[in-house]
Enzyme design. Structure first.
Site, PDB file in Angstrom:
ATOM      1  CE1 TYR A   1       0.067  -0.692   8.495  1.00 49.08           C
ATOM      2  CE2 TYR A   1       1.343   1.002   6.503  1.00 49.08           C
ATOM      3  CZ  TYR A   1       0.385   0.435   7.869  1.00 49.08           C
ATOM      4  OH  TYR A   1      -0.137   1.723   9.194  1.00 49.08           O
TER       5      TYR A   1
ATOM      6  CG  ASP B   1       0.315  -0.682  -1.612  1.00 54.29           C
ATOM      7  OD1 ASP B   1       0.587   0.760  -1.783  1.00 54.29           O
ATOM      8  OD2 ASP B   1      -0.312  -0.407  -0.053  1.00 54.29           O
TER       9      ASP B   1
ATOM     10  CE  LYS C   1       5.245   5.266   3.423  1.00 45.78           C
ATOM     11  NZ  LYS C   1       4.460   3.922   3.855  1.00 45.78           N
TER      12      LYS C   1
HETATM   13  C1  LIG Z   1       3.515   3.302   3.470  1.00 43.84           C
HETATM   14  C2  LIG Z   1       2.333   2.633   3.631  1.00 43.84           C
HETATM   15  C3  LIG Z   1       1.098   2.705   2.989  1.00 43.84           C
HETATM   16  C4  LIG Z   1       0.027   3.840   3.827  1.00 43.84           C
HETATM   17  O1  LIG Z   1       0.479   5.048   4.102  1.00 43.84           O
HETATM   18  P1  LIG Z   1      -0.111   6.259   4.684  1.00 43.84           P
HETATM   19  O2  LIG Z   1       0.481   6.671   4.176  1.00 43.84           O
HETATM   20  O3  LIG Z   1       0.766   5.633   6.236  1.00 43.84           O
HETATM   21  O4  LIG Z   1      -0.847   5.669   5.383  1.00 43.84           O
HETATM   22  C5  LIG Z   1       0.312   1.495   2.495  1.00 43.84           C
HETATM   23  N1  LIG Z   1       0.958   0.438   2.088  1.00 43.84           N
HETATM   24  C6  LIG Z   1       2.187   0.900   1.691  1.00 43.84           C
HETATM   25  C7  LIG Z   1       3.098  -0.354   0.827  1.00 43.84           C
HETATM   26  C8  LIG Z   1       2.819   1.403   2.567  1.00 43.84           C
HETATM   27  O5  LIG Z   1       4.954   1.276   2.983  1.00 43.84           O
END
Ligand SMILES: *Cc1c(COP(=O)(O)O)cnc(C)c1O
Length: 435
Positions: free
Chosen positions: A142, A237, A269
């Site tokens: 994701y 990511d 995060k």
């Molecule tokens: C949470 C998450 C996102 C998206 O971040 P948001 O602040 O919710 O838009 C992207 N990549 C990873 C791996 C994530 O866990």
């Protein structure tokens, strides 16, 4: 009717599904989501006054525990100076430096407000820099909700079992190649066929949105070598794992040890300390393709917001090696307690881990979980009764089997004991669950 039931009913009258982010609606575990009114240390308090040991930690940001005094103080001081200036402020470069100092290959940083924005910008930048169109992503990874990366994504999509999303055009979907995770042969085949038109491979540093999946040894390094060989970029990511899996993210457990760096990274995060901040960072020559220096446009009214910068600086300044040692210790202790409780019930399972992060997967003892197909083949039905038993005992778990568990620096032995005490009954509920 409980206060949470009342609040959920009211919420559903004004917001689709009563929520602003789908997993919060408890779609995959059922029942009424408790509405939270307070958070302190390792604990959440709901609208009915019930207290929970929190193992979600705001999906990562509460690394030091909720309402950490130094973050609160930094935020209060920043609020007193002004909420948003629409101009450059001193703390933006300071937070950028903190990120840069912990990561290899981060020469430049650009602040944005959400992880989605960070990956969206990284993808645009990779296309702008290489002059190519195609992006490779992995099933079950994701990267936020940008159109092009929703194909076979994890997180809420894994939970809702949607193939992708309505509203994404066929043309957009066709610019993403979706491959099985941990599968080097599939990657080599994709590059053999499309190599000249692949702008980037984007991967979670360690996947944590189909449950946790550990990259096979050398897998990320293989991605770096393969992309480099074909003139494509590697986007790692670290929105979830960054400054969470270790002091330098999951990269600290792979690239730092194996001697490679990504071309671009995304963060989110943890770096906002609980306020909406995210970032992308990477090689100077690639990052300088961004406006105002380069031709790739990107901007944000609230990017680098001074209150969020203050929170992020306080967060990373206090995220010491002792903090990560504590997270490791408590995460290990929790995994051991889960294993003991599950084994006592003869419950077939595996624990999937990535640094301080982990998740449980039911019915996977034999082979573990290596990709999205493995994750989806597990005995998902055991999670809802397990989750609700824990919730009744005052432990707040991620409301989906496809999410990681988070501990914090505030999870002391008293909080851990409360979790351990709840596990036997929950393990029994999982063992007795019927498909
Ligand atoms: C949470 C998450 C996102 C998206 O971040 P948001 O602040 O919710 O838009 C992207 N990549 C990873 C791996 C994530 O866990």
């Amino acid at each position: 009717m409980s206060n949470s039931e009342q609040l959920f009913a009211e919420a559903r009258e004004v917001m689709p599904g009563g929520v602003n982010s789908p997993v919060r609606a408890f779609g995959s575990v059922g029942g009424i989501p408790p509405f939270m009114v307070g958070a302190k240390g390792a604990y959440l308090t709901d609208a009915d006054g019930k207290e929970y040991v929190d193992l979600v930690c705001s999906w990562g940001p509460a690394l030091l525990g909720h309402s950490h005094p130094e973050i609160q103080a930094a935020v209060h001081a920043a609020v007193d100076r002004g909420l948003s200036f629409g101009a450059s402020t001193p703390d933006e470069a300071k937070l950028g430096q903190l990120i840069k100092s912990r990561m290899g290959g981060v020469d430049r940083v650009r602040m944005v407000s959400t992880g989605t924005e960070a990956t969206m910008t990284a993808v645009r930048l990779a296309r702008g820099y290489t002059g190519r169109d195609l992006i490779i992503k992995f099933s079950g990874c994701y990267h936020g909700h940008l159109d092009g990366l929703l194909a076979d994504a994890g997180s809420g999509l894994a939970t809702l079992a949607l193939p992708g999303s309505a509203g994404v055009t066929a043309a957009t979907a066709a610019e993403t190649l979706v491959l099985p995770y941990n599968d080097r042969t599939a990657i080599e085949a994709a590059f053999a066929e499309h190599g000249a038109n692949i702008a980037a491979v984007i991967t979670e540093s360690a996947p944590c949105n189909m449950g946790v999946v550990t990259p096979e040894e050398g897998f990320n390094k293989f991605l770096k070598e393969t992309t480099a060989k074909h003139g494509a970029l590697l986007i790692v990511d670290e929105v979830l794992t960054g400054f969470r899996a270790s002091s330098s993210g999951y990269w600290g457990l792979t690239g730092k040890v194996e001697g490679w760096t990504a071309d671009l990274y995304t963060f989110g995060k943890v770096i906002g300390g609980g306020l909406p901040t995210a970032a992308l960072g990477g090689r100077a020559d690639v990052m300088d393709y961004l406006a105002p220096l380069g031709p790739v446009y990107q901007a944000g009214t609230l990017s680098g917001n001074p209150v969020a910068m203050a929170a992020g600086i306080a967060q990373l300044s206090n995220a010491t090696e002792e903090v990560y040692a504590h997270l490791t210790k408590q995460s290990d202790a929790l995994q051991a307690a889960i294993t003991e409780a599950f084994n006592a019930e003869g419950l077939n399972h595996s624990i999937q881990r990535a640094g301080t992060l982990f998740s449980v997967a039911f019915g996977t003892a034999e082979n573990g979980v290596h990709n999205y197909a493995d994750a989806q083949a597990q005995e998902v039905f055991r999670y809802a009764p397990f989750f609700h038993s824990m919730l009744d005992s005052g432990v707040y778990l991620p409301p989906s089997v496809f999410e990681a568990w988070f501990v914090s620096a505030a999870h002391d032995d008293a909080a851990m004991e409360k979790i351990f005490a709840a596990l036997p009954a929950a393990a029994k509920a999982a063992a007795e669950a019927k498909a």
